[in-house]
Each structure stands twice: as C-alpha cells, then as structure tokens.
Design a protein around this motif. Structure first.
Motif, PDB file in Angstrom:
ATOM      1  N   SER A   7       0.833  -1.212   0.000  1.00 32.19           N
ATOM      2  CA  SER A   7       0.000   0.000   0.000  1.00 32.19           C
ATOM      3  C   SER A   7       0.868   1.263   0.000  1.00 32.19           C
ATOM      4  N   LYS A  19       2.198   1.969  -3.487  1.00 31.92           N
ATOM      5  CA  LYS A  19       1.137   2.519  -4.340  1.00 31.92           C
ATOM      6  C   LYS A  19       0.997   4.019  -4.092  1.00 31.92           C
ATOM      7  N   GLU A  37      -1.585   5.253 -12.029  1.00 32.61           N
ATOM      8  CA  GLU A  37      -2.163   4.198 -11.194  1.00 32.61           C
ATOM      9  C   GLU A  37      -1.146   3.068 -11.039  1.00 32.61           C
ATOM     10  N   VAL A  38      -1.107   2.501  -9.847  1.00 34.89           N
ATOM     11  CA  VAL A  38      -0.294   1.305  -9.638  1.00 34.89           C
ATOM     12  C   VAL A  38      -1.232   0.115  -9.775  1.00 34.89           C
ATOM     13  N   ALA A  76       2.893  -0.326 -12.924  1.00 34.89           N
ATOM     14  CA  ALA A  76       2.099   0.902 -12.868  1.00 34.89           C
ATOM     15  C   ALA A  76       1.759   1.373 -14.280  1.00 34.89           C
TER      16      ALA A  76
END
Length: 193
Positions: A73, A76, A96-97, A123
């Motif tokens: 997390s 990201k 965006e990952v 990503a």
C-alpha cells in the motif's frame, strides 16, 4: 583370554560397545534430594541487546515481523503521480499502480535486525503529448533488498507504437530517477520500522 577373565558380572556388552564399568557407574547413581537444602546456583543467562524486538524476545532469538501489506500500500501511495522531470510541454506521469505484490519482513535473529523485501510492481503512466493522449506501463519486476539500489530494473513500455507514444516512452525513461527517489523513501521508511 585374559580380557575375558577381567570382566565382572556387572559389565556387559551391547553389540560391539562395552557398557560402563560398575565402579564408574556408582558415581552417577541417583541421590535423594533434601527438600530443606538450598537449591544449586545456576549461571544467569546474559540477555542480548534486543531493544527493537518484542518484549518476550529478550534473548534475541528468531522473530519475524511481516510488513508485506504495508509495503504494497505504501508503494502505491508513493508511485502514484510521480511525474516525468524532463517533460515540460504537458502532463506525463504515473496515474495508477496496477500491481504491487510480494513480501517485506523485518527479522530479528541473535540480536541483529535484518530487513528484507522482494516486491513486484507494475504501474500505468499516461498523459498528453502534442494534444494526443499517450499511455503505457512502468514495470519493476524485482524490487529486492539484495539488489538495492544498483540492480533495480525499471522497464518502461508504451501501449501503442506511433510517434507520440514512442516520444512519450523516451520521456518516461527519464522518470527513472523520480521513481528511484520514491523507492528510496520506501526503503528508508521500512528500515525505520
């Protein structure tokens, strides 16, 4: 022959090995313990300096803490919106990952702290170049503590092979330094845990 005569009835053999002679065995005969007598003194175990491990692990034996969910997390969060520093005519960044998976652990072994991780990241990047929408992927197939920081492979691909996407991919290759800065932040934060 002389050896056989020197054996007593208490002596015996077990396969090829002789048993303990009776006079030596008497030294190890069980003795009754006096309940009123003071217990024998034992040498105290010296505690290992383990200030970062758990309180139950004062001797610094094996202890492993899993930070895999946090690592995925956090990566990201760090990678989203990482911009391409060489691109000044538009907006080109990681949007965006898509995938962040693997393991991250802190291991305490014999009083020493060891940090290890092996992660796989993918990503999406996108933006506009000369009014055209462009996109692609940034892949880090093996983000590994053993390879940090010298051998981290960062692959940058474009979704299409037209001129705009090829130019954007070349620009995104310069984002490697920005991605490495974000990975360094993660590395430092994990080592502070």
């Amino acid at each position: 022959m002389a050896e056989e005569k020197s054996k007593t009835k208490a002596d015996s053999t077990y396969y090829f090995f002789k048993s303990t002679p009776a006079e030596i065995a008497k030294q190890y005969q069980p003795q009754r313990i006096d309940p009123d007598a003071a217990p024998p003194t034992q040498t105290a175990r010296v505690a290992v300096n383990n200030s970062t491990g758990s309180t139950w692990n004062k001797m610094g034996t094996w202890e492993e803490k899993d930070y895999s969910k946090w690592a995925c997390s956090r990566l990201k969060e760090l990678l989203v919106d990482t911009e391409c520093p060489a691109f000044s005519t538009g907006d080109l960044k990681i949007s965006e990952v898509v995938k962040a998976e693997g393991m991250a652990t802190i291991l305490f072994l014999r009083g020493k702290r060891r940090v290890g991780f092996e992660l796989n990241l993918k990503a999406k990047w996108k933006g506009k170049l000369d009014g055209k929408s462009v996109s692609g992927h940034v892949c880090i197939p093996s983000f590994d503590s053993d390879e940090w920081p010298d051998d981290i492979e960062i692959d940058i691909t474009a979704d299409k092979s037209d001129d705009a996407h090829d130019a954007a991919r070349r620009y995104m290759r310069t984002a490697r330094s920005s991605v490495m800065k974000q990975l360094k932040i993660f590395y430092d934060e994990l080592h502070k845990k």
